[in-house]
Write an enzyme that holds these catalytic residues in place. Sequence first.
Site, PDB file in Angstrom:
ATOM      1  N   SER A 132       0.592  -1.343   0.187  1.00 60.21           N
ATOM      2  CA  SER A 132       0.081   0.121  -0.012  1.00 60.21           C
ATOM      3  C   SER A 132       1.037   1.469   0.052  1.00 60.21           C
ATOM      4  O   SER A 132       2.358   1.340   0.241  1.00 60.21           O
ATOM      5  CB  SER A 132      -0.697   0.252   1.090  1.00 60.21           C
ATOM      6  OG  SER A 132      -1.765   0.994   1.789  1.00 60.21           O
ATOM      7  N   TYR A 157      -2.049  -0.177  10.547  1.00 59.51           N
ATOM      8  CA  TYR A 157      -2.513  -0.878   8.491  1.00 59.51           C
ATOM      9  C   TYR A 157      -1.360  -1.047   7.960  1.00 59.51           C
ATOM     10  O   TYR A 157      -0.985  -1.859   7.486  1.00 59.51           O
ATOM     11  CB  TYR A 157      -3.945  -0.564   7.239  1.00 59.51           C
ATOM     12  CG  TYR A 157      -3.532  -0.337   6.426  1.00 59.51           C
ATOM     13  CD1 TYR A 157      -4.668  -1.591   5.911  1.00 59.51           C
ATOM     14  CD2 TYR A 157      -3.164   1.029   5.127  1.00 59.51           C
ATOM     15  CE1 TYR A 157      -4.807  -2.016   4.299  1.00 59.51           C
ATOM     16  CE2 TYR A 157      -3.524  -0.050   4.389  1.00 59.51           C
ATOM     17  CZ  TYR A 157      -4.052  -1.041   3.327  1.00 59.51           C
ATOM     18  OH  TYR A 157      -4.190  -0.701   2.518  1.00 59.51           O
TER      19      TYR A 157
END
Length: 341
Positions: A132, A157
């Site tokens: 990501s 995350y």
Amino acid sequence: MKILLTGSAGFIGFHTVISLLNRGDEVIGIDNLNDYYDVNLKKARLKQIETHANNLKSNFKFYKVDLSNQFEINKLFSKYCFNSVINLAAQAGVRYSTENPHAYINSNIVGFLNILESCRHHNIEHLVYASSSSVYGANGKLPFSVSDSVDHPLSLYAASKKSNELMAHSYSNLYGLPTTGLRFFTVYGPWGRPDMALFLFTKSILSGEKIDVYNEGNHIRDFTYIDDIVAGIIACLDSVPEASQDWDPMNPNPGFSFVPWKVYNIGNSKPTSLREYIEVLEKELGKTADKNYLPLQPGDVPSTAADVSSLIKDTGYSPSTSINFGIKQFVNWYLDFYKNQ
């Protein structure tokens, strides 16, 4: 090829399966169909895949499996003898990671370990996995480059995604498993996730409700259309990494290695302000949004921009979709999908 694709009922997974089937690959899809967002949307994606596969007379099989279930994952690897694996399954969402951290460890860490172990024991030719753009965290230098350090994540995350890259490197080193990590930049398009800004904005504007605009609308994002993302995924799948001859242990570059391991940015390379993004959406919907401006949220990155030069160099990747076209495609899909709901 015979490919295992995890997260096949997800937004990116759905589109990737369709493209792989179109080119003749056999795909085994798995997903746990969790309720992080509307399960009916996930099931609708799966129905579309199955219809598409039947029309093509191609091979697609789906299994409801959780990545954290080591026994079931290994059983699938033993049964199908995959050539390659595309791991797109993960607990998504930056803000949600502050509310439910354990979900990220179970899916993004334990689940990814299970994939790595199965790849190791079943001689997988190439593992491609989702990372990501959030790994860039507190970095302020734009555009983000894979040669930049990513040591300051702003959310669990993001930390879980950087962990995936490190875990993959260790398996590439210890077992010679070729791995490629893909740092996605703000993906949008038809069949998108309901927790993403474009979906939330569209729903609220059509309902006459206020939209929450974080960071006072000053976000800069490298919004990337789903078709460009999928093209990048498949290009990377076909480009198996090799150990770099240019790696210098006295001056290590974070973007490549002495083992068969790579990470790439997949973005549009044309950063856009959130305000402009909303203006394009308003134009397509023919309605002006009632905006509720809010401060920057914990874990959010103020600006993102992708340096995709290494991906272009290695694969010929060429993102070409403007936000005007991309948002129009999303709105058309949304109005059609929800017309009777």
